[in-house]
Scaffold this active site. Structure first.
Site, short mmCIF file in Angstrom:
data_model
loop_
_atom_site.label_atom_id
_atom_site.label_comp_id
_atom_site.label_asym_id
_atom_site.label_seq_id
_atom_site.Cartn_x
_atom_site.Cartn_y
_atom_site.Cartn_z
N GLY A 92 0.85 -1.20 0.00
CA GLY A 92 0.00 0.00 0.00
C GLY A 92 0.88 1.24 0.00
N GLY A 93 0.26 2.41 -0.13
CA GLY A 93 1.02 3.66 -0.07
C GLY A 93 1.48 4.13 -1.44
N ILE A 95 4.77 6.78 -3.17
CA ILE A 95 6.21 6.64 -3.47
C ILE A 95 7.04 6.89 -2.22
CG2 ILE A 95 6.69 9.05 -4.16
CD1 ILE A 95 8.25 7.67 -6.60
N THR A 96 8.13 6.16 -2.10
CA THR A 96 9.08 6.42 -1.02
C THR A 96 10.49 6.13 -1.50
OG1 THR A 96 9.43 6.19 1.35
CG2 THR A 96 9.07 4.15 0.12
N HIS A 98 14.37 4.58 -0.33
CA HIS A 98 15.20 3.81 0.59
C HIS A 98 16.65 4.04 0.22
CE1 HIS A 98 11.68 1.85 2.05
NE2 HIS A 98 11.46 1.15 0.94
N ALA A 163 8.39 6.15 7.25
CA ALA A 163 7.32 5.80 6.29
C ALA A 163 6.91 4.34 6.50
CB ALA A 163 7.84 5.99 4.86
N GLY A 176 6.82 -3.12 5.22
CA GLY A 176 6.88 -2.66 6.61
C GLY A 176 7.19 -1.19 6.74
N CYS A 194 5.50 9.95 -0.36
CA CYS A 194 4.18 9.40 -0.03
C CYS A 194 3.06 10.15 -0.74
CB CYS A 194 3.93 9.40 1.49
SG CYS A 194 5.24 8.57 2.39
#
Length: 238
Positions: A92-93, A95-96, A98, A163, A176, A194
């Protein structure tokens, strides 16, 4: 009656490519689901395992299934120039990002070992991070309608420090949280994090005014609070 297994296998995978760990998550996820199907079909009561993976990824942007690609502000060539990769994934969600200095946690749990409530699961993940931040005298909070952990909620200086995005099927979870600890925040300038415009992102070392936070110590604090909240016992596996 299902046996509730509250033991969680903890693996610290170090720095690993995002796709490699996504595949690894999928493998564990499928194994747990297959076992649950077998239990139902054959009326057996085999214990289902739980996992918690810690990992750090090289620079990567990921877009959730409901995300909007326009929230990535880089072309394919610009991604390459920044040494970053991009994946559209099944959590879900929106863009992020890492990258190095970010602690990523992937709990792959059979929630039937704990409680069958996805909302409660997300709140517990947030709470584990909030309690961890409190140990550094940082006040983390939830922002209504926005999953994750924020600082300065309700002020013009609201900023996101952690996030979250999960996937669940048959009460088994994957993906997660991503907690910014010693992150180069410049990489967030290339996305609308996000999908939320006008909100800043921060990192724990910036908030503490230090060059580097001890990531191993921080991970042990997360595990401690996770154990308390989920009434679990985490043991390290190699």
């Amino acid at each position: 009656m299902k046996t509730m297994n509250k033991k969680v296998n903890l693996q610290d995978l170090g720095t690993k490519d995002f796709k490699e760990i996504w595949d690894y998550q999928e493998e564990i996820f499928k194994k747990i689901i297959d076992l649950k199907i077998k239990n139902r079909r054959e009326e057996t009561n085999l214990e289902t395992p739980n996992y918690f993976l810690f990992v750090e990824h090289p620079h990567v942007y990921t877009l959730g299934k409901s995300g909007d690609l326009s929230n990535l502000l880089l072309s394919e060539k610009q991604l390459e120039e920044k040494g970053a990769t991009f994946y559209k994934i099944n959590r879900g969600g929106d863009i992020t990002y890492h990258g190095p200095g970010q602690i990523v946690g992937y709990p792959i749990l059979d929630l039937e070992n704990f409680f069958t409530d996805i909302h409660k699961y997300l709140r517990f993940l947030e709470e584990a991070i909030i309690l961890t931040l409190a140990e550094y005298n940082i006040i983390g909070a939830r922002s209504e309608g926005e999953t994750g952990v924020w600082l300065g909620v309700g002020t013009p200086f609201a900023r996101k420090i952690c996030a979250m995005g999960v996937r669940a099927s048959r009460w088994v979870t994957m993906h997660g949280f991503a907690l910014n600890v010693n992150v180069d925040l410049g990489y967030f300038d290339n996305i609308i994090p996000c999908g939320i415009k006008g909100k800043a992102v921060t990192s724990l070392n910036v908030e503490l005014g230090v060059e580097k936070v001890d990531e191993e110590e921080l991970k042990s604090k997360i595990v401690k609070h996770f154990n308390q909240l989920f009434d679990s016992s985490v043991s390290i596996i190699r």
